[in-house]
Design a protein around this motif. Structure first.
Motif, PDB file in Angstrom:
ATOM      1  N   LYS A  29      -2.178 -12.170  -6.302  1.00  0.00           N
ATOM      2  CA  LYS A  29      -1.410 -11.286  -7.417  1.00  0.00           C
ATOM      3  C   LYS A  29      -0.539 -10.379  -6.765  1.00  0.00           C
ATOM      4  N   THR A  30       0.378  -9.700  -7.286  1.00  0.00           N
ATOM      5  CA  THR A  30       1.305  -8.753  -6.832  1.00  0.00           C
ATOM      6  C   THR A  30       0.642  -7.449  -6.779  1.00  0.00           C
ATOM      7  N   VAL A  31       0.293  -6.756  -5.665  1.00  0.00           N
ATOM      8  CA  VAL A  31      -0.794  -5.739  -5.735  1.00  0.00           C
ATOM      9  C   VAL A  31      -0.084  -4.266  -5.133  1.00  0.00           C
ATOM     10  N   PHE A  32      -0.318  -3.318  -5.880  1.00  0.00           N
ATOM     11  CA  PHE A  32       0.204  -2.008  -5.531  1.00  0.00           C
ATOM     12  C   PHE A  32      -1.191  -1.127  -5.436  1.00  0.00           C
ATOM     13  N   VAL A  33      -1.362  -0.873  -4.099  1.00  0.00           N
ATOM     14  CA  VAL A  33      -2.672  -0.013  -3.790  1.00  0.00           C
ATOM     15  C   VAL A  33      -2.340   1.391  -3.317  1.00  0.00           C
ATOM     16  N   ILE A  34      -2.956   2.345  -4.162  1.00  0.00           N
ATOM     17  CA  ILE A  34      -2.700   3.660  -3.494  1.00  0.00           C
ATOM     18  C   ILE A  34      -4.148   3.910  -2.921  1.00  0.00           C
ATOM     19  N   ALA A  35      -4.070   4.699  -1.877  1.00  0.00           N
ATOM     20  CA  ALA A  35      -5.257   4.952  -1.069  1.00  0.00           C
ATOM     21  C   ALA A  35      -5.020   6.047  -0.124  1.00  0.00           C
ATOM     22  N   HIS A  36      -6.062   6.915  -0.057  1.00  0.00           N
ATOM     23  CA  HIS A  36      -6.250   8.033   1.186  1.00  0.00           C
ATOM     24  C   HIS A  36      -6.796   7.351   2.164  1.00  0.00           C
ATOM     25  N   ARG A  37      -7.907   6.572   2.094  1.00  0.00           N
ATOM     26  CA  ARG A  37      -8.515   5.940   3.466  1.00  0.00           C
ATOM     27  C   ARG A  37      -7.831   4.944   3.802  1.00  0.00           C
ATOM     28  N   LEU A  38      -7.097   4.960   5.074  1.00  0.00           N
ATOM     29  CA  LEU A  38      -6.280   4.021   5.382  1.00  0.00           C
ATOM     30  C   LEU A  38      -7.204   2.618   5.933  1.00  0.00           C
ATOM     31  N   SER A  39      -8.324   2.766   6.162  1.00  0.00           N
ATOM     32  CA  SER A  39      -8.933   1.454   6.409  1.00  0.00           C
ATOM     33  C   SER A  39      -8.897   0.468   5.274  1.00  0.00           C
ATOM     34  N   THR A  40      -8.743   1.029   4.220  1.00  0.00           N
ATOM     35  CA  THR A  40      -8.522  -0.103   3.022  1.00  0.00           C
ATOM     36  C   THR A  40      -7.076  -0.733   2.851  1.00  0.00           C
ATOM     37  N   VAL A  41      -6.265  -0.066   3.674  1.00  0.00           N
ATOM     38  CA  VAL A  41      -5.023  -0.573   3.591  1.00  0.00           C
ATOM     39  C   VAL A  41      -4.342  -1.321   4.759  1.00  0.00           C
ATOM     40  N   LYS A  42      -5.011  -1.309   6.021  1.00  0.00           N
ATOM     41  CA  LYS A  42      -4.552  -1.696   7.161  1.00  0.00           C
ATOM     42  C   LYS A  42      -3.843  -3.164   6.963  1.00  0.00           C
ATOM     43  N   ASN A  43      -4.678  -4.026   6.134  1.00  0.00           N
ATOM     44  CA  ASN A  43      -4.123  -5.433   5.944  1.00  0.00           C
ATOM     45  C   ASN A  43      -3.233  -5.899   4.878  1.00  0.00           C
ATOM     46  N   ALA A  44      -2.577  -4.723   4.398  1.00  0.00           N
ATOM     47  CA  ALA A  44      -1.654  -4.699   3.311  1.00  0.00           C
ATOM     48  C   ALA A  44      -0.302  -5.402   4.096  1.00  0.00           C
ATOM     49  N   ASN A  45       0.389  -6.407   3.251  1.00  0.00           N
ATOM     50  CA  ASN A  45       1.678  -7.010   3.809  1.00  0.00           C
ATOM     51  C   ASN A  45       2.591  -5.816   4.391  1.00  0.00           C
ATOM     52  N   ARG A  46       2.754  -4.636   3.462  1.00  0.00           N
ATOM     53  CA  ARG A  46       3.650  -3.702   3.847  1.00  0.00           C
ATOM     54  C   ARG A  46       2.718  -2.309   3.549  1.00  0.00           C
ATOM     55  N   ILE A  47       3.096  -1.333   4.238  1.00  0.00           N
ATOM     56  CA  ILE A  47       2.641   0.200   3.597  1.00  0.00           C
ATOM     57  C   ILE A  47       3.982   1.165   3.549  1.00  0.00           C
ATOM     58  N   ALA A  48       3.786   1.852   2.252  1.00  0.00           N
ATOM     59  CA  ALA A  48       5.141   2.634   2.329  1.00  0.00           C
ATOM     60  C   ALA A  48       4.398   3.960   2.248  1.00  0.00           C
ATOM     61  N   VAL A  49       4.997   4.763   3.053  1.00  0.00           N
ATOM     62  CA  VAL A  49       4.729   6.396   3.098  1.00  0.00           C
ATOM     63  C   VAL A  49       5.415   7.320   2.188  1.00  0.00           C
ATOM     64  N   ILE A  50       4.910   7.798   1.104  1.00  0.00           N
ATOM     65  CA  ILE A  50       5.584   8.518   0.205  1.00  0.00           C
ATOM     66  C   ILE A  50       5.054   9.982   0.392  1.00  0.00           C
TER      67      ILE A  50
ATOM     68  N   ALA B  80       0.857  -1.094   0.020  1.00  0.00           N
ATOM     69  CA  ALA B  80       0.126   0.084  -0.076  1.00  0.00           C
ATOM     70  C   ALA B  80       0.858   1.322  -0.182  1.00  0.00           C
ATOM     71  N   LEU B  81       0.518   2.288  -0.757  1.00  0.00           N
ATOM     72  CA  LEU B  81       1.212   3.522  -0.874  1.00  0.00           C
ATOM     73  C   LEU B  81       0.173   4.560  -0.210  1.00  0.00           C
ATOM     74  N   VAL B  82       0.504   5.234   0.798  1.00  0.00           N
ATOM     75  CA  VAL B  82      -0.175   6.130   1.260  1.00  0.00           C
ATOM     76  C   VAL B  82       0.681   7.515   1.425  1.00  0.00           C
ATOM     77  N   GLY B  83       0.279   8.710   1.718  1.00  0.00           N
ATOM     78  CA  GLY B  83       1.001   9.968   1.835  1.00  0.00           C
ATOM     79  C   GLY B  83       0.160  10.976   1.602  1.00  0.00           C
ATOM     80  N   ASN B  84       0.840  12.191   1.469  1.00  0.00           N
ATOM     81  CA  ASN B  84       0.075  13.273   1.149  1.00  0.00           C
ATOM     82  C   ASN B  84      -0.130  13.513  -0.178  1.00  0.00           C
ATOM     83  N   SER B  85      -1.085  14.287  -0.566  1.00  0.00           N
ATOM     84  CA  SER B  85      -1.627  14.387  -1.966  1.00  0.00           C
ATOM     85  C   SER B  85      -0.540  15.077  -2.758  1.00  0.00           C
ATOM     86  N   GLY B  86      -0.239  14.585  -4.004  1.00  0.00           N
ATOM     87  CA  GLY B  86       0.770  15.124  -4.703  1.00  0.00           C
ATOM     88  C   GLY B  86       2.223  14.689  -4.293  1.00  0.00           C
TER      89      GLY B  86
END
Length: 605
Positions: A536-557, A380-386
């Motif tokens: 599948k190998t999955v890359f998820v971009i999300a602003h709602r963190l409820s959708t990424v809590k169960n990700a294997n790892r989370i990257a903050v960009i 999962a990739l999270v972080g500020n807009s832009g």
């Protein structure tokens, strides 16, 4: 003088280069093209018949008062004119046929190029410019060029034949006529210089007009909701005024050539009449020679009075050809290897090694990103807009190429793979997915055109679309309109997910696929996404963190940097960490003070 000669040489070179450029498109039907041009020879040459026959007619009938020999001349003139008319019809038909085929071929090649152009081109090009350069320019380059070439060849053949008549009747008068002719057409060499800047500016206005039409079509609801009719109308009127001003300016810059030519030609006619009268009195030429000469001269000079419009059209066609081939000859920013590495099943994963990227030179938006995403992992990739999340995942299917570093699959730089092969291994679900005009089935089958009805049914179930499809009279064959306008946001997302299901790619990219949906739609779409992500190998971009809590790892960009990386639990344990700050902002209400008591609201996500 040298400067003039150099410019003339450059114009000749441009003329030759343009026809060399067009030759591959003409080659498949060159016999028809050649025939359409060869017809110009007799069509133009027959102009001289009337002038040539007037000599014996004048000498024998008008001067000699006899009908012994030239009685057949009127019949021959009618006959030759009829033949000329029939040939002209045949030439026009062939010209239209060749022009149409040529335009089709050029447009097809332009569209093929359009499909292969990298996404960065569309980032900087308006829809209006696209329509003009890929459609209108092709029309102008082909039909304009062929039509003007036909006119020029006809005029040249006619001029040669008429000059022959002039020389036959009097070489002295012919020298005078040719000198006047050269002086009259000399200003035409300046047409390109006078027009180039104005045509470029006028095209820019036309681009904006087309863009405004497209925006009005696509944004009609926004215009209505915000009462933007007056604003849009004002902008459009201003553009029309700009086009009008530029059109008048083009006329002002070139219209003087026509009266100048009229003036020079009238001097030539006056001098020819004076010199011809003197030669008749001296007995050097006959009255028939003089009448034939003047008739040929008028037939030679008259079309020249309107040649300015043809010259302007020719230059506009040449400029259109330049613009068309600037696209066709434009090198791709995404280079492909001549001997690409085959891409079999992905076994290890995707690696970002010291990745840097910039949209504009010198302005870096990703800074030294290092990531290793294993097969079957959800990142999962999270972080500020832009901050660069979408940019980072856009590098995987090579929508853009890295500025520094590399993106690798199983240790091989993705630039070493065939681009089509690479993208076949990747499915992307965007925040705003594009649906094509057609039916639900047609849009889903884009993921795999050879899929069976059973495959489609499975994709519909997996995308949680089966209940919705069952409620439609025509089911999966329901027409959904341009851009899927007849579907809701959640329905469009699920159609896009079904399309990704059929593609069955080992790498899945979800770019904020649920961010624009309400809670109920998000819940349904999220179930569909969960089905899509299996194995599948999955890359998820999300602003709602409820959708990424169960990700294997989370990257903050953030701001183009990889700020943090870990599981949800690991990141939550970093004191003052960026992920924890984002999480607290979304899931917990602020502290409420009641005297010495502090209470926290329950989680609301």
């Amino acid at each position: 003088m040298k400067k003039f000669d150099l410019r003339q040489a450059m114009d000749r070179n441009q003329f030759i280069m343009n026809y060399k450029r067009m030759w591959p498109f003409i080659k498949p039907f060159w016999p028809m093209a050649l025939l359409s041009l060869l017809i110009c020879v007799p069509v133009g040459s027959l102009d001289a018949v009337i002038a040539l026959f007037l000599k014996p007619y004048t000498d024998v009938v008008v001067v000699g008062k006899s009908m012994e020999s030239p009685w057949y001349i009127p019949i021959l003139i009618v006959g030759f004119t009829t033949v000329q008319g029939l040939l002209n019809f045949g030439g026009s038909y062939l010209n239209a046929w060749v022009g149409g085929r040529l335009t089709m071929g050029l447009k097809a090649k332009l569209y093929e190029k359009l499909l292969k152009i990298e996404p960065s081109y569309f980032d900087k090009t308006t829809s209006g410019e696209m329509l003009f350069r890929f459609s209108s320019d092709a029309e102008l380059a082909c039909s304009g060029l062929l039509g003007n070439l036909k006119s020029f060849l006809t005029r040249i053949c006619s001029s040669i034949a008429l000059v022959g008549v002039l020389l036959y009747n009097s070489w002295q008068l012919s020298i005078l006529a040719i000198v006047i002719l050269v002086v009259a057409v000399a200003p035409l060499t300046k047409v390109k210089k006078l027009l180039t800047s104005l045509v470029t500016r006028n095209n820019s206005c036309m681009f904006q007009l087309n863009t405004t039409y497209n925006e009005t079509f696509a944004g009609n609801r926004t215009i209505a909701a915000y009462n933007l009719q007056e604003r849009q109308n004002s902008r459009f009127t201003q553009l029309l005024n700009d086009v009008f001003t530029l059109t008048v300016a083009m006329t002002r810059r070139t219209a003087w050539i026509t009266p100048f030519m009229h003036f020079v030609i009238s001097i030539g006619l006056g001098l020819a009449i004076a010199l011809g009268s003197w030669l008749i009195v001296q007995g050097t030429i006959s009255a028939g020679n003089f009448v034939s000469f003047i008739t040929a001269l008028l037939m030679l000079y008259t079309p020249l009075k309107n040649i300015t419009n043809v010259a302007v059209s020719v230059q506009q066609s040449f400029l259109a050809i330049d613009r068309v081939f600037s696209i066709l000859e434009r090198p791709s920013q995404l280079e492909e290897k001549a001997d690409p590495v085959p891409l079999p099943a992905i076994k290890r994963g995707v690696t970002f090694e010291h990745v840097c990227f910039e949209y504009n030179e010198g302005v870096e938006v990703l800074h030294d990103i290092n990531l290793d995403v294993r097969v079957g992992e959800m990142l999962a990739l999270v972080g500020n807009s832009g901050g660069g999340k979408s940019t980072l995942v856009s590098l995987i299917p090579r929508f853009y190429d890295v500025s520094k570093g590399s993106v690798k699959i199983d240790g091989v730089d993705i630039r070493d793979f065939n681009l089509r092969d690479l993208r076949q291994h990747i499915a992307v679900v965007f925040q705003d997915n594009f649906l094509f005009d057609g039916t639900i089935r047609e849009n889903i089958l884009l993921g795999n055109p050879s899929a069976t009805d059973e495959d489609v049914e499975k994709a519909l179930r997996s995308a949680c679309l089966n209940d919705f499809i069952a409620s439609l009279d025509k089911g999966v064959d329901t027409y959904i309109g341009e851009r899927g306008v007849m579907l809701s946001g959640g329905q469009k997302q699920r159609v896009a997910i079904a399309r990704a299901f059929l593609k069955n790619a080992p790498i899945v990219i979800l770019d904020e696929a649920t961010s624009a949906l309400d809670n109920k739609s998000e819940e349904i779409v999220q179930r569909a996404i969960d089905n899509l992500m299996r194995d599948k190998t999955v890359f998820v971009i999300a602003h709602r963190l409820s959708t990424v809590k169960n990700a294997n790892r989370i990257a903050v960009i953030n701001e183009g940097h990889l700020a943090e990386l870990g599981t949800h639990e690991e990141l939550m344990e970093i004191p003052g960490g960026q992920y924890r700050t984002l999480y607290d902002m979304q899931f917990k209400a602020p502290i409420v003070h009641h005297g010495e008591t502090e209470e926290r609201a329950e989680e609301v996500a």
